[in-house]
Design a protein around this motif. Structure first.
Motif, short mmCIF file in Angstrom:
data_model
loop_
_atom_site.label_atom_id
_atom_site.label_comp_id
_atom_site.label_asym_id
_atom_site.label_seq_id
_atom_site.Cartn_x
_atom_site.Cartn_y
_atom_site.Cartn_z
N GLY A 73 0.83 -1.19 0.00
CA GLY A 73 0.00 0.00 0.00
C GLY A 73 0.87 1.24 0.00
N LEU A 74 0.20 2.39 -0.19
CA LEU A 74 0.90 3.67 -0.29
C LEU A 74 0.20 4.72 0.55
CD1 LEU A 74 2.94 5.64 -1.72
CD2 LEU A 74 1.20 5.89 -3.52
N VAL A 75 1.00 5.51 1.30
CA VAL A 75 0.49 6.68 2.02
C VAL A 75 1.15 7.91 1.40
CG1 VAL A 75 0.39 7.92 4.21
CG2 VAL A 75 0.10 5.43 4.18
N LEU A 76 0.31 8.91 1.12
CA LEU A 76 0.77 10.20 0.62
C LEU A 76 0.45 11.26 1.67
CD1 LEU A 76 -0.56 9.85 -3.01
CD2 LEU A 76 1.84 9.74 -2.30
N PRO A 77 1.44 11.66 2.49
CA PRO A 77 1.22 12.72 3.46
C PRO A 77 1.05 14.06 2.74
CG PRO A 77 3.14 11.40 4.05
CD PRO A 77 2.76 11.05 2.65
N GLY A 78 0.47 15.02 3.45
CA GLY A 78 0.26 16.34 2.86
C GLY A 78 1.34 17.33 3.20
N GLY A 79 0.90 18.57 3.34
CA GLY A 79 1.79 19.71 3.36
C GLY A 79 1.69 20.30 1.96
N PHE A 100 -2.23 2.14 -8.38
CA PHE A 100 -3.57 2.06 -8.97
C PHE A 100 -3.62 0.95 -10.01
CE2 PHE A 100 -3.60 6.04 -6.85
CZ PHE A 100 -4.92 6.28 -6.52
N GLU A 101 -2.59 0.86 -10.84
CA GLU A 101 -2.53 -0.18 -11.86
C GLU A 101 -2.51 -1.57 -11.23
OE1 GLU A 101 0.92 0.97 -14.07
OE2 GLU A 101 -0.11 2.68 -14.98
N ALA A 102 -1.87 -1.69 -10.07
CA ALA A 102 -1.76 -2.98 -9.38
C ALA A 102 -2.96 -3.26 -8.46
CB ALA A 102 -0.46 -3.02 -8.56
N GLY A 103 -3.87 -2.31 -8.33
CA GLY A 103 -5.04 -2.50 -7.47
C GLY A 103 -4.72 -2.46 -5.99
N LYS A 104 -3.65 -1.75 -5.62
CA LYS A 104 -3.23 -1.68 -4.22
C LYS A 104 -3.79 -0.44 -3.56
CE LYS A 104 0.89 -4.41 -4.95
NZ LYS A 104 2.33 -4.53 -4.72
N PRO A 105 -4.12 -0.50 -2.26
CA PRO A 105 -4.71 0.65 -1.57
C PRO A 105 -3.76 1.84 -1.45
CG PRO A 105 -4.27 -1.14 -0.03
CD PRO A 105 -3.97 -1.66 -1.39
N VAL A 106 -4.37 3.03 -1.55
CA VAL A 106 -3.64 4.28 -1.44
C VAL A 106 -4.40 5.17 -0.46
CG1 VAL A 106 -2.92 6.38 -2.68
CG2 VAL A 106 -2.71 4.13 -3.78
N ALA A 107 -3.65 5.86 0.41
CA ALA A 107 -4.23 6.80 1.37
C ALA A 107 -3.53 8.15 1.19
CB ALA A 107 -4.05 6.29 2.80
N ALA A 108 -4.33 9.22 1.02
CA ALA A 108 -3.78 10.56 0.78
C ALA A 108 -4.52 11.57 1.64
CB ALA A 108 -3.91 10.92 -0.70
N ILE A 109 -3.77 12.45 2.28
CA ILE A 109 -4.39 13.44 3.17
C ILE A 109 -3.99 14.86 2.78
CG2 ILE A 109 -2.53 13.21 4.88
CD1 ILE A 109 -4.76 13.65 7.07
N CYS A 110 -4.92 15.78 3.01
CA CYS A 110 -4.70 17.21 2.88
C CYS A 110 -4.43 17.61 1.42
CB CYS A 110 -3.57 17.64 3.83
SG CYS A 110 -3.54 19.40 4.22
N HIS A 111 -3.24 18.11 1.10
CA HIS A 111 -2.90 18.50 -0.26
C HIS A 111 -2.36 17.34 -1.09
CE1 HIS A 111 -3.06 22.47 1.66
NE2 HIS A 111 -3.15 22.98 0.46
N ALA A 112 -2.16 16.17 -0.50
CA ALA A 112 -1.57 15.04 -1.21
C ALA A 112 -2.30 14.62 -2.48
CB ALA A 112 -1.43 13.84 -0.26
N PRO A 113 -3.63 14.78 -2.59
CA PRO A 113 -4.27 14.40 -3.86
C PRO A 113 -3.76 15.14 -5.09
CG PRO A 113 -5.90 14.39 -2.13
CD PRO A 113 -4.64 14.99 -1.54
N TRP A 114 -3.02 16.24 -4.91
CA TRP A 114 -2.41 16.89 -6.07
C TRP A 114 -1.54 15.90 -6.84
CZ3 TRP A 114 -0.51 22.12 -3.68
CH2 TRP A 114 -1.40 23.14 -4.02
N THR A 115 -0.80 15.06 -6.14
CA THR A 115 0.03 14.06 -6.81
C THR A 115 -0.85 13.10 -7.61
OG1 THR A 115 1.65 14.24 -5.03
CG2 THR A 115 1.83 12.31 -6.46
#
Length: 181
Positions: A73-79, A100-115
């Motif tokens: 899985g992947l975590v994308l912290p913000g800032g 996403f291509e591998a169907g693995k979970p991703v968690a993103a907080i705050c401004h991280a969805p920009w990536t």
């Protein structure tokens, strides 16, 4: 249960919101998984408490040395600066796309969805973020909601998003649940 799993935390060399790195990191560890800090360069990364420098953290590997296949899985912290830098780095964007291509979970907080906008993986998904990103997310084909945490299973993987540090308790729980599912 995420015992024995390895979770990537993707960050820029500086500008990471410290609490959005350290709280999910602790939650992953407490659930029995191994967090690994991935960045665009080796050495240490500089975290911030909003605009003030905070602690530094050692990088475990660079995006050029790993792939999504190495993680569960992947975590994308913000800032603000963190994802703004990452979205300009093709190797970092590609690394996020691989989950996403591998169907693995991703968690993103705050401004991280920009990536994730740059990775072109939010189209058709429902997510939340820091409110200033809502237009960017809508323009990228996502539905934006103002919620403490949003778990979206409408795509190839589970996507967990939250708005801000005040949402960390719910974010960490939802992320650990997604990594265990």
């Amino acid at each position: 249960m995420i015992q024995g799993k390895t979770i990537a935390f993707l960050v820029a060399p500086e500008g990471i919101e410290q609490v959005e790195l350290t709280e999910p990191w602790k939650a992953v560890q407490q659930a029995g998984a191994t967090p690994r800090l991935i960045s665009t360069g080796s050495g240490r990364v500089q975290a911030f408490n909003h605009l003030d420098k905070a602690d530094t953290f050692p990088v475990d590997a660079t995006v050029d040395e790993v792939s999504a296949a190495d993680f569960d899985g992947l975590v994308l912290p913000g800032g603000v600066a963190n994802p703004d830098f990452l979205r300009t780095q093709p190797a970092a964007v590609r690394f996020a796309q691989e989950f996403f291509e591998a169907g693995k979970p991703v968690a993103a907080i705050c401004h991280a969805p920009w990536t994730l906008v740059e990775a072109d993986v939010v189209r058709g998904r429902t997510l939340t973020s820091w409110p200033s990103l809502q237009t960017d997310l809508r323009n990228a084909g996502a539905t934006w909601v103002d919620q403490e945490v949003k778990v979206c299973t409408a795509g190839p993987n589970t996507l967990v998003t939250s708005r801000k540090p005040d949402d960390l308790k719910a974010f960490c729980q939802a992320a650990v649940d997604a990594f265990g599912g």
